[in-house]
Design an enzyme around this catalytic site. Structure first.
Site, mmCIF file in Angstrom:
data_model
loop_
_atom_site.group_PDB
_atom_site.id
_atom_site.type_symbol
_atom_site.label_atom_id
_atom_site.label_comp_id
_atom_site.label_asym_id
_atom_site.label_seq_id
_atom_site.Cartn_x
_atom_site.Cartn_y
_atom_site.Cartn_z
ATOM 1 N N HIS A 67 67.923 -2.139 106.381
ATOM 2 C CA HIS A 67 67.889 -3.743 106.210
ATOM 3 C C HIS A 67 68.401 -4.005 104.841
ATOM 4 C CE1 HIS A 67 65.104 -4.912 109.802
ATOM 5 N NE2 HIS A 67 65.996 -3.868 110.268
ATOM 6 N N GLU A 69 67.220 -5.669 102.774
ATOM 7 C CA GLU A 69 65.987 -5.834 101.929
ATOM 8 C C GLU A 69 65.706 -4.298 101.460
ATOM 9 O OE1 GLU A 69 64.678 -8.988 104.909
ATOM 10 O OE2 GLU A 69 66.178 -7.213 104.943
ATOM 11 N N CYS A 97 61.283 -8.955 107.781
ATOM 12 C CA CYS A 97 60.500 -8.402 109.021
ATOM 13 C C CYS A 97 59.362 -7.739 108.389
ATOM 14 C CB CYS A 97 61.521 -7.671 109.882
ATOM 15 S SG CYS A 97 61.902 -6.040 109.108
ATOM 16 N N CYS A 100 60.123 -4.683 106.397
ATOM 17 C CA CYS A 100 60.580 -4.949 104.876
ATOM 18 C C CYS A 100 59.551 -5.508 103.985
ATOM 19 C CB CYS A 100 61.944 -5.967 105.104
ATOM 20 S SG CYS A 100 63.581 -5.292 105.936
#
Length: 187
Positions: A67, A69, A97, A100
């Site tokens: 992801h 992040e 999410c 993260c």
């Protein structure tokens, strides 16, 4: 987007800086989209300087943890040679999410600024509220809704186009199957 010097960034008020850095995150989201990924971008800032950046690479890297992040946090840790990212601010186009959010808490960043809310899986304050759970030994200052409409539209437009593409592929497969069936009937 014009790139500003550190001095010019420091002259901006906090709200203006948040918008500036979110625009940088949106440019990273564009890179994700160009790669066929969900368009999410993240930029990690310390002392008005980028120390990490990332965009979604889940599909192309075959990595469920890739992801935006996570990539930005990893880059930031490598940049400052420390897994603790104290006093850093993470700007991300979509609410993080739960995976993260956990990484954000463990990295000890000071602030997170996000654009679009994620009502299904957002773990800051939409579906879950993980960043400021009192059970954690670190709380993260949260700013939400910076360039929210732009961030939200980018993701909505991506998924609308994806649905159209899937319908077209399905129709093409049906047409091909009919054509193959017709060709076999004449043999």
């Amino acid at each position: 987007m014009r790139v500003l010097s550190t001095e010019k960034i420091e002259a901006l008020n906090q709200g203006e800086r948040d918008i500036y850095w979110m625009e940088v995150a949106l440019k990273l989201a564009d890179k994700a989209q160009q790669a066929g990924e969900v368009p999410v971008g993240a930029v990690l800032i310390l002392n008005n300087t980028i120390i990490g950046e990332g965009y979604n690479l889940v599909i192309s890297s075959h990595d469920p943890c890739a992801h935006a992040e996570i990539i930005a946090l990893r880059n930031g840790g490598q940049c400052i040679e420390n897994y603790r990212l104290i006093d850093a601010t993470l700007y991300v186009t979509l609410e993080p999410c739960s995976m993260c959010a956990g990484a954000i808490v463990h990295s000890r960043i000071k602030r997170i600024v996000y654009g679009a809310a994620d009502l299904k899986t957002g773990a800051v304050d939409s579906a879950f509220e993980l960043l400021n759970d009192k059970k954690h030994n670190h709380q993260v200052e949260t700013v939400k809704g910076i360039l929210a409409e732009t961030c939200s539209n980018k993701i909505s437009d991506f998924f609308s186009a994806r649905r159209i593409e899937i319908k077209e592929q399905k129709a093409l497969r049906k047409l091909q199957a009919l054509q193959d069936n017709t060709d076999t009937n004449f043999i």
